[in-house]
Design a protein around this motif. Structure first.
Motif, PDB file in Angstrom:
ATOM      1  N   VAL A  49      55.713  38.183  30.358  1.00 16.89           N
ATOM      2  CA  VAL A  49      55.227  36.804  30.423  1.00 16.89           C
ATOM      3  C   VAL A  49      53.903  36.759  31.177  1.00 16.89           C
ATOM      4  CG1 VAL A  49      55.738  34.472  31.283  1.00 16.89           C
ATOM      5  CG2 VAL A  49      57.587  35.921  30.367  1.00 16.89           C
ATOM      6  N   ASN A  50      52.938  36.039  30.638  1.00 15.13           N
ATOM      7  CA  ASN A  50      51.635  35.870  31.292  1.00 15.13           C
ATOM      8  C   ASN A  50      51.810  35.117  32.616  1.00 15.13           C
ATOM      9  OD1 ASN A  50      48.800  36.030  31.488  1.00 15.13           O
ATOM     10  ND2 ASN A  50      48.586  33.933  30.718  1.00 15.13           N
ATOM     11  N   GLY A  51      51.204  35.655  33.694  1.00 10.91           N
ATOM     12  CA  GLY A  51      51.320  35.009  35.006  1.00 10.91           C
ATOM     13  C   GLY A  51      52.564  35.420  35.761  1.00 10.91           C
ATOM     14  N   VAL A  52      53.429  36.195  35.125  1.00  9.32           N
ATOM     15  CA  VAL A  52      54.636  36.693  35.804  1.00  9.32           C
ATOM     16  C   VAL A  52      54.545  38.221  35.885  1.00  9.32           C
ATOM     17  CG1 VAL A  52      57.151  36.896  35.729  1.00  9.32           C
ATOM     18  CG2 VAL A  52      56.038  34.741  35.061  1.00  9.32           C
ATOM     19  N   ASP A  53      54.446  38.849  34.719  1.00  9.14           N
ATOM     20  CA  ASP A  53      54.327  40.313  34.683  1.00  9.14           C
ATOM     21  C   ASP A  53      52.881  40.746  34.897  1.00  9.14           C
ATOM     22  OD1 ASP A  53      57.131  41.167  33.846  1.00  9.14           O
ATOM     23  OD2 ASP A  53      56.639  39.599  32.421  1.00  9.14           O
ATOM     24  N   TYR A  54      51.988  40.093  34.208  1.00  8.61           N
ATOM     25  CA  TYR A  54      50.544  40.345  34.297  1.00  8.61           C
ATOM     26  C   TYR A  54      49.818  39.037  34.021  1.00  8.61           C
ATOM     27  CZ  TYR A  54      51.072  45.477  33.913  1.00  8.61           C
ATOM     28  OH  TYR A  54      51.378  46.795  34.125  1.00  8.61           O
ATOM     29  N   PHE A  55      48.553  39.009  34.394  1.00 10.88           N
ATOM     30  CA  PHE A  55      47.640  38.057  33.775  1.00 10.88           C
ATOM     31  C   PHE A  55      46.992  38.783  32.600  1.00 10.88           C
ATOM     32  CE2 PHE A  55      47.549  36.658  38.296  1.00 10.88           C
ATOM     33  CZ  PHE A  55      48.082  35.392  38.119  1.00 10.88           C
ATOM     34  N   PHE A  56      47.288  38.351  31.399  1.00 11.74           N
ATOM     35  CA  PHE A  56      46.723  39.014  30.223  1.00 11.74           C
ATOM     36  C   PHE A  56      45.355  38.404  29.904  1.00 11.74           C
ATOM     37  CE2 PHE A  56      51.316  39.589  29.879  1.00 11.74           C
ATOM     38  CZ  PHE A  56      51.380  40.961  29.727  1.00 11.74           C
ATOM     39  N   LYS A  57      44.331  39.261  29.828  1.00  7.03           N
ATOM     40  CA  LYS A  57      42.953  38.790  29.615  1.00  7.03           C
ATOM     41  C   LYS A  57      42.320  39.555  28.456  1.00  7.03           C
ATOM     42  CE  LYS A  57      42.585  36.453  33.675  1.00  7.03           C
ATOM     43  NZ  LYS A  57      42.407  34.980  33.731  1.00  7.03           N
ATOM     44  N   SER A  58      41.261  38.967  27.896  1.00 10.53           N
ATOM     45  CA  SER A  58      40.471  39.687  26.897  1.00 10.53           C
ATOM     46  C   SER A  58      39.559  40.685  27.611  1.00 10.53           C
ATOM     47  CB  SER A  58      39.606  38.705  26.097  1.00 10.53           C
ATOM     48  OG  SER A  58      38.588  38.195  26.943  1.00 10.53           O
ATOM     49  N   HIS A  59      39.011  41.632  26.829  1.00  8.54           N
ATOM     50  CA  HIS A  59      38.070  42.584  27.425  1.00  8.54           C
ATOM     51  C   HIS A  59      36.875  41.874  28.057  1.00  8.54           C
ATOM     52  CE1 HIS A  59      40.192  46.038  25.761  1.00  8.54           C
ATOM     53  NE2 HIS A  59      39.332  46.827  26.416  1.00  8.54           N
ATOM     54  N   GLU A  60      36.431  40.821  27.393  1.00  2.50           N
ATOM     55  CA  GLU A  60      35.249  40.116  27.893  1.00  2.50           C
ATOM     56  C   GLU A  60      35.555  39.435  29.237  1.00  2.50           C
ATOM     57  OE1 GLU A  60      33.656  37.308  25.116  1.00  2.50           O
ATOM     58  OE2 GLU A  60      32.065  36.698  26.512  1.00  2.50           O
ATOM     59  N   GLU A  61      36.688  38.750  29.290  1.00  2.00           N
ATOM     60  CA  GLU A  61      37.091  38.097  30.548  1.00  2.00           C
ATOM     61  C   GLU A  61      37.216  39.117  31.680  1.00  2.00           C
ATOM     62  OE1 GLU A  61      39.965  34.406  29.134  1.00  2.00           O
ATOM     63  OE2 GLU A  61      40.712  36.449  28.882  1.00  2.00           O
ATOM     64  N   PHE A  62      37.806  40.262  31.354  1.00  2.00           N
ATOM     65  CA  PHE A  62      38.008  41.290  32.377  1.00  2.00           C
ATOM     66  C   PHE A  62      36.669  41.797  32.895  1.00  2.00           C
ATOM     67  CE2 PHE A  62      39.268  45.060  34.545  1.00  2.00           C
ATOM     68  CZ  PHE A  62      40.598  44.898  34.877  1.00  2.00           C
ATOM     69  N   GLU A  63      35.752  42.039  31.974  1.00  2.72           N
ATOM     70  CA  GLU A  63      34.451  42.581  32.388  1.00  2.72           C
ATOM     71  C   GLU A  63      33.650  41.575  33.206  1.00  2.72           C
ATOM     72  OE1 GLU A  63      33.113  44.255  28.675  1.00  2.72           O
ATOM     73  OE2 GLU A  63      34.300  46.090  29.009  1.00  2.72           O
ATOM     74  N   ASN A  64      33.901  40.286  32.978  1.00  6.21           N
ATOM     75  CA  ASN A  64      33.300  39.265  33.833  1.00  6.21           C
ATOM     76  C   ASN A  64      33.827  39.363  35.272  1.00  6.21           C
ATOM     77  OD1 ASN A  64      31.487  37.982  32.190  1.00  6.21           O
ATOM     78  ND2 ASN A  64      33.017  36.555  31.341  1.00  6.21           N
ATOM     79  N   MET A  65      35.126  39.598  35.399  1.00  9.91           N
ATOM     80  CA  MET A  65      35.712  39.747  36.745  1.00  9.91           C
ATOM     81  C   MET A  65      35.109  40.955  37.465  1.00  9.91           C
ATOM     82  SD  MET A  65      39.757  38.763  36.259  1.00  9.91           S
ATOM     83  CE  MET A  65      40.087  38.498  38.010  1.00  9.91           C
ATOM     84  N   GLU A  67      32.116  42.246  37.026  1.00  8.26           N
ATOM     85  CA  GLU A  67      30.738  41.916  37.411  1.00  8.26           C
ATOM     86  C   GLU A  67      30.683  41.020  38.636  1.00  8.26           C
ATOM     87  OE1 GLU A  67      28.080  40.418  34.342  1.00  8.26           O
ATOM     88  OE2 GLU A  67      28.912  41.924  32.962  1.00  8.26           O
ATOM     89  N   ASN A  68      31.667  40.115  38.764  1.00  9.56           N
ATOM     90  CA  ASN A  68      31.659  39.154  39.869  1.00  9.56           C
ATOM     91  C   ASN A  68      32.448  39.651  41.093  1.00  9.56           C
ATOM     92  OD1 ASN A  68      30.099  37.124  38.524  1.00  9.56           O
ATOM     93  ND2 ASN A  68      31.901  36.744  37.229  1.00  9.56           N
ATOM     94  N   ASN A  69      32.746  40.951  41.128  1.00 13.59           N
ATOM     95  CA  ASN A  69      33.460  41.548  42.264  1.00 13.59           C
ATOM     96  C   ASN A  69      34.771  40.839  42.595  1.00 13.59           C
ATOM     97  OD1 ASN A  69      31.637  43.658  42.868  1.00 13.59           O
ATOM     98  ND2 ASN A  69      30.259  42.163  43.826  1.00 13.59           N
ATOM     99  N   LYS A  70      35.482  40.456  41.581  1.00 15.28           N
ATOM    100  CA  LYS A  70      36.746  39.756  41.791  1.00 15.28           C
ATOM    101  C   LYS A  70      37.950  40.691  41.721  1.00 15.28           C
ATOM    102  CE  LYS A  70      35.301  35.528  42.383  1.00 15.28           C
ATOM    103  NZ  LYS A  70      35.352  35.046  43.772  1.00 15.28           N
ATOM    104  N   LEU A  71      37.668  41.999  41.635  1.00 15.14           N
ATOM    105  CA  LEU A  71      38.768  42.956  41.520  1.00 15.14           C
ATOM    106  C   LEU A  71      38.738  43.956  42.679  1.00 15.14           C
ATOM    107  CD1 LEU A  71      38.522  43.586  37.689  1.00 15.14           C
ATOM    108  CD2 LEU A  71      40.286  42.268  38.890  1.00 15.14           C
ATOM    109  N   LEU A  72      39.877  44.090  43.309  1.00 19.06           N
ATOM    110  CA  LEU A  72      40.015  45.080  44.384  1.00 19.06           C
ATOM    111  C   LEU A  72      39.933  46.487  43.805  1.00 19.06           C
ATOM    112  CD1 LEU A  72      40.792  45.913  47.262  1.00 19.06           C
ATOM    113  CD2 LEU A  72      43.180  45.504  46.662  1.00 19.06           C
ATOM    114  N   GLU A  73      40.531  46.654  42.659  1.00 19.71           N
ATOM    115  CA  GLU A  73      40.466  47.935  41.945  1.00 19.71           C
ATOM    116  C   GLU A  73      40.642  47.618  40.485  1.00 19.71           C
ATOM    117  OE1 GLU A  73      43.294  49.383  40.193  1.00 19.71           O
ATOM    118  OE2 GLU A  73      44.454  47.575  40.597  1.00 19.71           O
ATOM    119  N   TYR A  74      40.126  48.501  39.656  1.00 15.04           N
ATOM    120  CA  TYR A  74      40.463  48.406  38.242  1.00 15.04           C
ATOM    121  C   TYR A  74      40.375  49.801  37.645  1.00 15.04           C
ATOM    122  CZ  TYR A  74      35.516  48.712  37.049  1.00 15.04           C
ATOM    123  OH  TYR A  74      34.236  49.142  36.918  1.00 15.04           O
TER     124      TYR A  74
END
Lengths: 203, 203
Positions: A49-65, A67-74
């Motif tokens: 389930v989205n928001g429970v198991d994972y936040f499911f995102k598109s490749h584009e959305e992920f790459e935006n995160m 770029e904006n330093n919103k990820l501790l690790e990826y």
């Protein structure tokens, strides 16, 4: 007394070892621990389930995160991105609550740089043949992908030296008990507690 | 697979904190741990049994053990000697069993030199006033001795930085649970286990 910062617990291990299963079972009896939901571009498996198991995102959305330093690790892993939202982790630790990350081995390496004081747990399969069985029985991968995952898993096990603890996933309940003991013990470590007791003799 | 060496667990803390009480309660549910009986020249308290609580020795006998290097550590403490027989500890660890020492703070410092890899636990009173109550309620000491012990206890708490873990002895059962968690977690530490898994990817 100053508010004690929460403990960061990192649960990682080779592909197919059962990180998700152990994490879910563990969180059912861990009110004091907050699970940090990861972001991923991989497709939801059945029942996820989205928001429970994972936040499911598109490749584009992920790459935006990224770029904006919103990820501790990826990590980019078998064709997909997996990452940890940084703000959520930091705010939860500040509030005094423990945070559990369940992440891939590549990601754990990045988190160690930011949180050297975290408790890093490597979930270990009883054996490599058992690991292969688990990947096969999951039934979501082709034979090629299984071979690919086994190769990756062997490389991942070589990175075991970067972890603080090794927990064998022979039985899920036993693995959960071991993780609970690790968290209890980590909270009792002198280097985490010394500030609480430093002035006790002056009272 | 090579036989894993046992873990040395050192339980120490200030005079009067309740080391003996916690150790006895702990050992009732710790089949996997062997308690190492200390040697002392102090007189048995009511109910204490030779060869169970301590080996009670004369000053002369004790000093013979010192001369013959038969003690892992010893301390001269409030007029008496306390020590740990070295052969027994080493043989038990070699056999793969964990060993628990319940010793004074001075002694713990000596043991650390021989066993840097041991798990050193500092048993902490909830407060200094509570510590004084416990020493008074024990009823075996004169007022002068109580003041002496309180002074020593404050010095001992200053040595907390030499320990790996701090366990508060607010309730004996809780203290025992914490010690159990510490031992479980210590056995899962990667630096103790890595030899077990080093060759798993070559199998």
């Amino acid at each position: 007394m100053e508010k004690e910062r929460g403990l960061l617990i990192v649960l990682s291990g080779p592909s197919g070892v059962g990180k998700g299963t152990v994490r879910k079972a563990f969180m059912q009896n861990a009110e004091e621990v907050q699970y940090s939901i990861s972001v991923t571009t991989r497709k939801p498996r059945e029942g996820e389930v989205n928001g429970v198991d994972y936040f499911f995102k598109s490749h584009e959305e992920f790459e935006n995160m990224i770029e904006n330093n919103k990820l501790l690790e990826y990590a980019h892993y078998v064709g997909n991105y997996y990452g940890t939202p940084v703000d959520y982790v930091e705010e939860t630790l500040q509030s005094g609550k423990d945070v559990l990350l369940e992440i891939e081995v590549q990601g754990a390496k990045q988190v160690r740089k930011h949180f050297p004081e975290g408790a890093f747990i490597f979930l270990m399969p009883p054996s490599l043949s058992e690991l292969r069985n688990r990947i096969v029985n999951r039934g979501t991968e082709s034979t090629d992908l299984i071979d690919n995952r086994m190769g990756v898993a062997k490389d991942e096990i070589e990175l075991i030296d970067q972890y603080d603890y090794i927990v064998e996933n022979d039985q899920v309940e036993l693995a959960c008990e071991r993780i609970h003991a690790i968290i209890t013990a980590e909270h009792l470590r002198r280097d985490r507690l010394a500030h609480k007791y430093k002035n006790v003799t002056e009272v």
